[in-house]
Structure formats: C-alpha cells, structure tokens
Design a protein around this motif. Structure first.
Motif, short mmCIF file in Angstrom:
data_model
loop_
_atom_site.label_atom_id
_atom_site.label_comp_id
_atom_site.label_asym_id
_atom_site.label_seq_id
_atom_site.Cartn_x
_atom_site.Cartn_y
_atom_site.Cartn_z
N GLU A 1 17.79 23.43 28.99
CA GLU A 1 18.18 22.59 30.13
C GLU A 1 18.86 23.44 31.20
N LYS A 2 18.65 23.06 32.42
CA LYS A 2 19.26 23.75 33.56
C LYS A 2 20.49 22.96 34.01
N VAL A 3 21.58 23.12 33.28
CA VAL A 3 22.82 22.42 33.61
C VAL A 3 23.97 23.41 33.57
N ALA A 4 25.03 23.06 34.30
CA ALA A 4 26.23 23.90 34.28
C ALA A 4 26.98 23.68 32.98
N ASP A 5 27.77 24.63 32.59
CA ASP A 5 28.59 24.54 31.39
C ASP A 5 27.79 24.29 30.12
N LEU A 6 26.64 24.99 30.01
CA LEU A 6 25.81 24.91 28.81
C LEU A 6 26.19 26.05 27.88
N PHE A 7 26.47 25.72 26.63
CA PHE A 7 26.89 26.71 25.65
C PHE A 7 26.04 26.61 24.39
N LYS A 8 25.85 27.75 23.73
CA LYS A 8 25.17 27.77 22.44
C LYS A 8 26.23 27.97 21.36
N VAL A 9 26.21 27.12 20.34
CA VAL A 9 27.18 27.21 19.26
C VAL A 9 26.77 28.36 18.35
#
Length: 138
Positions: A91-99
C-alpha cells in the motif's frame, strides 16, 4: 312492586348476573410468562455487556492490532495514544511499517534494540506486547 337496588360503594363489585343472584368475586389474572421475560431480559443484558466489552472495539477499529512478524501495519495518532491498523505491505500510505519481531508479555521497548528502528508497546485485552518495526519505503 320492586324495590330499587341499593347504590354501590367502591368496595362492592358491580353485579353482572341476574338480580338477586350473588356474583363470585373474580380471581386476579395470573401473570403468564413473567419468569420467561425476566430470563430473556437477563440474557439480553449479558449479550449486550459482552458485545460492548469484546465486540465494539473491534468494529470501531479502536482495538490494537496484534500483528505477527512479517505483517505490515499503519501507525496513526499521537505518540501517547497511537492507533495501529493492519495494512498490505504494498500500500502507498504514510507511516507504513513492517513488523520484524513481536515480543509478548512486556511493555519493554528496549527488547527491540538492535532488531528494529521503531518499537511500539500495545495491549489487547490482558495481552501486552511490543511490536518491533521497520519503516516501509513506498
């Protein structure tokens, strides 16, 4: 010649039978289904309480996400009350993180040192955990 009947007082029931025939006082109406209605009311109250406690936060998105390593999440809100939502890693969103890692039964953010750049403590019901995450570049 017939004598007129005596006026009735509030204590005397109105006679509905023929003149001179005593009328038996009627028995009070029995309450049917009162116990069933009480049980139904208690069951409905319990269901509503359980829904309010367990279901409503999940429907409104207020419950924290207990992500697994490899999942992606979006973190929004202020630092003192962040909201974590599941998201696709593309997804192209701000504040995207991978755990990168999940540390259960703790709020100790130091458990992510050397593992990930970002640590976020969360609590879901009685479960407490820390999400160790890396920002996703999109």
């Amino acid at each position: 010649m017939a004598t007129p009947p005596a006026p009735q007082t509030p204590e005397q029931p109105a006679a509905s039978g023929p003149v001179g025939v005593p009328v038996a006082p009627s028995e009070p109406a029995k309450k049917k289904g009162t116990l069933g209605k009480k049980i139904l009311g208690v069951v409905v109250a319990i269901v509503l309480a359980l829904f309010w406690r367990l279901g409503l936060p999940h429907l409104t998105g207020e419950a924290p996400v207990h992500a697994e390593a490899g999942d992606c999440v979006v973190v929004t809100g202020p630092e003192n009350d962040p909201k974590v939502e599941s998201a696709g890693c593309t997804e192209k969103v701000a504040d995207l993180f991978k755990v990168v890692k999940v540390v259960d039964n703790t709020f100790d953010l130091d458990k992510c040192q050397g593992v990930a750049d970002v640590a976020l403590a969360q609590q879901l019901e009685t479960d407490k955990f820390v999400l160790c995450m890396e920002p996703v570049k999109n």
